[in-house]
Scaffold this motif. Structure first.
Motif, PDB file in Angstrom:
ATOM      1  N   GLU A   1       1.020  -1.412   0.226  1.00 44.79           N
ATOM      2  CA  GLU A   1       0.182   0.182  -0.043  1.00 44.79           C
ATOM      3  C   GLU A   1       0.724   1.212  -0.172  1.00 44.79           C
ATOM      4  O   GLU A   1      -0.081   2.668   0.103  1.00 44.79           O
ATOM      5  N   LYS A   2       1.838   1.053   0.103  1.00 42.48           N
ATOM      6  CA  LYS A   2       3.277   2.090   0.291  1.00 42.48           C
ATOM      7  C   LYS A   2       2.755   3.525   1.501  1.00 42.48           C
ATOM      8  O   LYS A   2       2.604   4.527   1.242  1.00 42.48           O
ATOM      9  N   THR A   3       2.427   2.485   2.263  1.00 36.36           N
ATOM     10  CA  THR A   3       1.886   3.403   3.396  1.00 36.36           C
ATOM     11  C   THR A   3       3.191   2.850   5.338  1.00 36.36           C
ATOM     12  O   THR A   3       3.405   1.963   5.038  1.00 36.36           O
ATOM     13  N   PRO A   4       2.937   3.441   5.881  1.00 33.58           N
ATOM     14  CA  PRO A   4       4.100   3.242   7.087  1.00 33.58           C
ATOM     15  C   PRO A   4       3.574   2.131   7.944  1.00 33.58           C
ATOM     16  O   PRO A   4       1.605   2.111   8.293  1.00 33.58           O
ATOM     17  N   ILE A   5       3.509   1.342   8.542  1.00 31.32           N
ATOM     18  CA  ILE A   5       3.339   0.535   9.672  1.00 31.32           C
ATOM     19  C   ILE A   5       3.484   0.884  10.824  1.00 31.32           C
ATOM     20  O   ILE A   5       4.848   1.131  11.223  1.00 31.32           O
ATOM     21  N   ILE A   6       2.962   1.117  12.786  1.00 29.92           N
ATOM     22  CA  ILE A   6       3.356   1.097  13.533  1.00 29.92           C
ATOM     23  C   ILE A   6       3.669  -0.146  14.653  1.00 29.92           C
ATOM     24  O   ILE A   6       2.373  -0.403  14.331  1.00 29.92           O
ATOM     25  N   LEU A   7       4.848  -0.948  14.683  1.00 34.85           N
ATOM     26  CA  LEU A   7       4.265  -2.117  15.583  1.00 34.85           C
ATOM     27  C   LEU A   7       4.950  -2.069  16.797  1.00 34.85           C
ATOM     28  O   LEU A   7       5.303  -1.087  17.669  1.00 34.85           O
ATOM     29  N   GLY A   8       3.886  -1.391  17.711  1.00 37.43           N
ATOM     30  CA  GLY A   8       4.114  -0.980  19.238  1.00 37.43           C
ATOM     31  C   GLY A   8       4.270  -2.291  20.740  1.00 37.43           C
ATOM     32  O   GLY A   8       3.333  -2.987  19.938  1.00 37.43           O
ATOM     33  N   SER A   9       5.250  -2.158  21.209  1.00 34.89           N
ATOM     34  CA  SER A   9       4.733  -3.212  22.575  1.00 34.89           C
ATOM     35  C   SER A   9       6.284  -2.759  23.453  1.00 34.89           C
ATOM     36  O   SER A   9       7.192  -2.326  23.066  1.00 34.89           O
ATOM     37  N   ALA A  10       5.888  -2.699  23.922  1.00 37.48           N
ATOM     38  CA  ALA A  10       6.062  -3.250  25.613  1.00 37.48           C
ATOM     39  C   ALA A  10       7.536  -3.988  25.574  1.00 37.48           C
ATOM     40  O   ALA A  10       8.517  -4.556  26.365  1.00 37.48           O
ATOM     41  N   THR A  11       7.213  -5.132  25.154  1.00 36.75           N
ATOM     42  CA  THR A  11       8.151  -6.632  24.970  1.00 36.75           C
ATOM     43  C   THR A  11       8.146  -6.742  23.514  1.00 36.75           C
ATOM     44  O   THR A  11       7.308  -8.001  23.250  1.00 36.75           O
ATOM     45  N   PRO A  12       9.219  -5.948  22.478  1.00 36.68           N
ATOM     46  CA  PRO A  12       9.150  -6.449  20.782  1.00 36.68           C
ATOM     47  C   PRO A  12       9.044  -8.308  20.918  1.00 36.68           C
ATOM     48  O   PRO A  12      10.066  -8.609  21.750  1.00 36.68           O
ATOM     49  N   SER A  13       9.147  -9.093  19.981  1.00 35.65           N
ATOM     50  CA  SER A  13       8.755 -10.205  19.789  1.00 35.65           C
ATOM     51  C   SER A  13      10.915 -10.002  19.196  1.00 35.65           C
ATOM     52  O   SER A  13      11.186  -8.554  19.144  1.00 35.65           O
ATOM     53  N   LEU A  14      11.049 -10.880  19.413  1.00 31.98           N
ATOM     54  CA  LEU A  14      12.769 -10.941  19.233  1.00 31.98           C
ATOM     55  C   LEU A  14      13.081 -10.963  17.506  1.00 31.98           C
ATOM     56  O   LEU A  14      14.022 -10.200  17.087  1.00 31.98           O
ATOM     57  N   GLU A  15      11.718 -11.237  16.896  1.00 33.40           N
ATOM     58  CA  GLU A  15      11.860 -10.798  15.690  1.00 33.40           C
ATOM     59  C   GLU A  15      11.849  -9.752  14.927  1.00 33.40           C
ATOM     60  O   GLU A  15      12.030  -9.304  14.231  1.00 33.40           O
ATOM     61  N   SER A  16      10.729  -8.863  15.749  1.00 35.58           N
ATOM     62  CA  SER A  16      10.559  -7.061  15.473  1.00 35.58           C
ATOM     63  C   SER A  16      12.231  -6.920  15.908  1.00 35.58           C
ATOM     64  O   SER A  16      12.619  -6.342  15.070  1.00 35.58           O
ATOM     65  N   LEU A  17      13.032  -7.484  17.055  1.00 35.23           N
ATOM     66  CA  LEU A  17      13.537  -6.723  17.358  1.00 35.23           C
ATOM     67  C   LEU A  17      15.304  -6.842  16.159  1.00 35.23           C
ATOM     68  O   LEU A  17      16.302  -6.276  15.967  1.00 35.23           O
ATOM     69  N   TYR A  18      14.934  -8.432  15.824  1.00 38.72           N
ATOM     70  CA  TYR A  18      16.066  -8.702  14.844  1.00 38.72           C
ATOM     71  C   TYR A  18      16.171  -7.861  13.916  1.00 38.72           C
ATOM     72  O   TYR A  18      16.647  -7.564  12.850  1.00 38.72           O
ATOM     73  N   ASN A  19      15.358  -7.682  12.735  1.00 40.16           N
ATOM     74  CA  ASN A  19      14.472  -6.867  11.930  1.00 40.16           C
ATOM     75  C   ASN A  19      14.868  -5.158  12.617  1.00 40.16           C
ATOM     76  O   ASN A  19      16.058  -4.544  11.066  1.00 40.16           O
ATOM     77  N   VAL A  20      14.803  -5.258  13.373  1.00 38.49           N
ATOM     78  CA  VAL A  20      15.791  -3.729  13.700  1.00 38.49           C
ATOM     79  C   VAL A  20      17.441  -3.625  13.822  1.00 38.49           C
ATOM     80  O   VAL A  20      17.714  -2.491  13.054  1.00 38.49           O
ATOM     81  N   ARG A  21      18.005  -4.380  14.131  1.00 35.38           N
ATOM     82  CA  ARG A  21      19.438  -4.962  14.034  1.00 35.38           C
ATOM     83  C   ARG A  21      19.632  -5.323  12.754  1.00 35.38           C
ATOM     84  O   ARG A  21      21.073  -4.763  12.305  1.00 35.38           O
ATOM     85  N   ARG A  22      18.857  -5.603  11.692  1.00 38.43           N
ATOM     86  CA  ARG A  22      19.405  -5.849  10.777  1.00 38.43           C
ATOM     87  C   ARG A  22      19.190  -4.268   9.437  1.00 38.43           C
ATOM     88  O   ARG A  22      19.108  -4.160   8.616  1.00 38.43           O
TER      89      ARG A  22
END
Length: 738
Positions: free
Chosen positions: A351-372
């Protein structure tokens, strides 16, 4: 053969399309992928979706059946959503027809027109006003008049229902000559209304930085909003939504549980004047279709839903939000085993839109995507306002006497907080009265006759209940093994803890929140309203209490058993335990009152508990992610789980052994390196609902290698000689290894 051949996706477990001739009278120019079509299938008719058109078919002309009728004049889904469904079917190795069936409301699957109910708009008549004498004593009717006065062009029944207005109320106003029903053609969606009902809150410096970053980007960007509990993530959502709505676009908000819907809906409606619709399994078929149409036509500015809402079409998509992105509820565990969080990211890309993934305890999958570098990281390390993070303390319960799962220091702490006029949350992740029933004389335990699991004792009403296959039976009065009547309930569940707390604190209400007590419609909404009064009370519950609720008067969180994840056989056990404790602990001290978290444990010296209580979830997450990288475990590698079940354990194992040999040969033929096959092995719970289960794990360092194997492998398995004797399924990116 004259005319195009229609390749139709039908709601079937078969991973294939079905060829038909075009219906009589249909012209080739009128036929396009994405249109629904009614076709003969065996002795019945089915509604399918045209997937593609072809000039030829492998089916002999004499056997090629003609479609019955074309249902839609235009494709049912917009192009980006059609692409999402096709990608979902491909990625999760599932049939396109069944995927589209999951994506569409029930009435559309049955061939109903893709429109909301007729005469669906309620409109105020001239001369109607809130203080009209005819409704002077009717509060609900006054509320309806006030609402319709803000929408002079009318509102749909689906939207008036979101504000708690019943059809009876509106029909009563209709009889009094104050409102009328008009057709959809009279409705105009672009009403010049003020965007905000109430002013936005003043953000702190960290919130300002996060909002500035989000607003500065255009097009697709994935943001991980990593904020401690109570840090004001929802306010960031609201102000980001305001920015999106101000540009005339729509917002899709995914939440993990139906129980979070009432408070999310209420908060969004309180802030914005735009129509808000909800989509979840608690709606009836007509309500779901009305909401779906309101979103597709652009009438609804905000769409809130659980995981299946990811397939809702939007006329003007502008922003996607996934709240509590770490939650396992976003992963579908049956049929099409998709992860709505991951689909949300791909949809935002399409859709070419932004997405916000919110959490106080982010999944390791999301943290790994941050790291990459795939996701942008936004951190909120401080609680909003003057709220302070709670203090943690572990209570070593070794050698201590437990009363219904509670040690004496815990009971005393609960009494102290209640006496100060505060609320206390007692968390125990077990439903029922007790985990099992045991004979005191011979040690027999009540086990499920269909599963390798013990029956849970329930008291209201009295029964033994297996939470795996849902079988139930009366509570035994004597031991079937030795005929002793000395049967005892062992351990504690929410019911037993509730009963004990009632006896300990009779002057305070004890509110139990679990799946049994919240099964009634609006039960959760009523319970939350009672809690929000601020009166001193005890909340006893399971994970339903841990997910995003705001309890400003809770000052003590008591966690009765924190040891379950310390020795889990699942490599995700430590991550999930840390998430659970952090989320539950976050309910304490969210306002001016300081919070305290007490954790009962037999392993107070365990390093995981020490790191969690002294350094927080972020330290645990980074340590776990580093360990996963070294071990080559997800998210640093990619896995799929082939499951098989049969009435006979040997047949399930034989099928998987054969499947394993086939996969090994395909790896050689396709020159796929470093693809590992682990198993087959019996599932951790081998027998469930009377069937024996086994599994085979496939792991690869690269996603492309895994999917290349799966594509060829599953085609072969579908024609396997043993395939008809077992029930088998593939789970790509599984989160549950059981």
């Amino acid at each position: 053969m004259s005319g195009p051949i229609l390749q139709v996706a039908l709601p079937s477990p078969l991973r294939r399309l079905f060829d038909y001739r075009a219906p009589g009278g249909a012209h080739a120019k009128d036929l396009r992928p994405g249109q629904r079509i009614r076709v003969p299938f065996g002795q019945r008719q089915m509604v399918g979706v045209i997937a593609s058109l072809s000039d030829a078919s492998d089916v002999p002309p004499a056997r090629l059946k003609r479609a019955v009728e074309l249902i839609d004049l235009e494709p049912l889904l917009p192009e980006t959503l059609w692409q999402l469904c096709c990608w979902t079917a491909s990625y999760y190795q599932h049939g396109l027809g069944d995927t589209l069936s999951c994506a569409l409301p029930t009435l559309l699957r049955q061939g109903e027109p893709a429109i909301a109910r007729q005469d669906r708009l309620w409109q105020l008549l001239p001369g109607a006003y809130p203080e009209h004498p005819a409704i002077s004593r009717a509060a609900k009717q006054k509320q309806a008049v006030q609402l319709l006065a803000k929408h002079p062009h009318g509102l749909s029944h689906a939207l008036t229902a979101q504000w708690g207005l019943s059809r009876d109320t509106l029909e009563a106003l209709e009889k009094k000559g104050l409102v009328q029903r008009i057709s959809q053609s009279h409705h105009h969606t672009n009403e010049p209304l003020p965007l905000l009902r109430e002013p936005r809150l003043t953000p702190n410096s960290q919130q300002v930085a996060a909002l500035d970053a989000i607003k500065a980007q255009s097009g697709f960007t994935a943001w991980l909003l990593d904020g401690v509990t109570g840090s004001g993530k929802t306010e960031i959502y609201l102000q980001a939504i305001e920015h999106c709505l101000g540009e005339g676009r729509q917002v899709l908000v995914l939440i993990p549980e139906i129980g979070l819907t009432p408070q999310t809906l209420e908060r969004f409606q309180r802030r914005f004047s735009v129509p808000v619709v909800i989509l979840h399994s608690g709606l009836n078929d007509r309500e779901r279709l009305d909401a779906w149409v309101a979103a597709r036509d652009g009438e609804a500015g905000i769409v809130i839903g659980t995981r299946s809402a990811i397939f809702t079409p939007l006329a003007r998509p502008g922003l996607i939000i996934v709240d509590e992105e770490h939650d396992l509820s976003f992963k579908q565990q049956e049929g099409l085993r998709y992860n709505a969080r991951d689909l949300a990211v791909y949809r935002a890309y399409l859709e070419k839109t932004p997405i916000i993934l919110g959490s106080a305890t982010p999944s390791l999958e999301s943290l790994y995507n941050v790291r990459r570098g795939r996701y942008q990281h936004l951190r909120l390390t401080e609680r909003a306002g003057n709220a302070k993070p709670p203090t943690f303390q572990c209570i070593d319960i070794r050698s201590r006497k437990l009363e219904a799962g509670l040690c004496r220091p815990m009971i005393e702490a609960i009494g102290e907080h209640l006496s100060k006029g505060n609320q206390v949350l007692v968390f125990i992740n077990r439903r029922g009265f007790a985990p099992t029933l045991m004979c005191h004389d011979c040690g027999w335990m009540a086990e499920c006759t269909r599963c390798d699991a013990r029956m849970t004792v329930h008291q209201s009403p009295p029964r033994l209940h297996c939470h795996h296959c849902d079988s139930q039976r009366p509570v035994d009065t004597e031991c079937p093994k030795c005929q002793s009547t000395e049967l005892r309930s062992i351990g504690a569940g929410t019911e037993r803890t509730e009963e004990h707390l009632v006896s300990c604190f009779p002057e305070f209400p004890v509110l139990r929140i679990d799946r049994e007590s919240m099964s009634r419609k609006k039960a959760m909404q009523d319970m939350l309203a009672r809690i929000q009064t601020g009166q001193p009370c005890l909340l006893v519950g399971t994970q339903m209490l841990a997910k995003g609720h705001h309890f400003p008067d809770v000052t003590l969180v008591a966690i009765l058993d924190a040891d379950g994840g310390l020795f889990s056989s699942d490599f995700r056990g430590p991550e999930r335990m840390a998430q659970m404790i952090t989320q539950v602990a976050g309910r304490a001290g969210r306002a001016e009152k300081p919070g305290q978290v007490l954790i009962q444990t037999h392993m107070a010296e365990h390093q995981l508990l020490i790191d969690l209580t002294e350094h927080g979830y972020a330290t645990i997450a980074q340590n776990e992610l580093n360990g996963r990288e070294k071990a080559g475990l997800p998210p640093c590698s990619f896995i799929a789980l082939l499951r098989a079940e049969a009435n006979n354990a040997a047949i399930a194992n034989e099928f998987l052994e054969s499947a394993c040999e086939l996969a090994e040969q395909l790896c050689v033929d396709l020159a796929l390196e470093k693809v590992d096959l682990l198993g087959p092995v019996a599932s951790p719970m081998e027998r469930r609902a009377g069937r024996y289960r086994a599994q085979l794990l496939v792991q690869a360092p690269h996603r492309s290698a895994l999917h290349q194997l799966l594509h060829h492998w599953l085609i072969s398995l579908e024609s396997h000689s043993l395939g008809r004797k077992v029930r088998w399924s593939i789970d790509v990116d599984p989160l549950d290894m059981f």
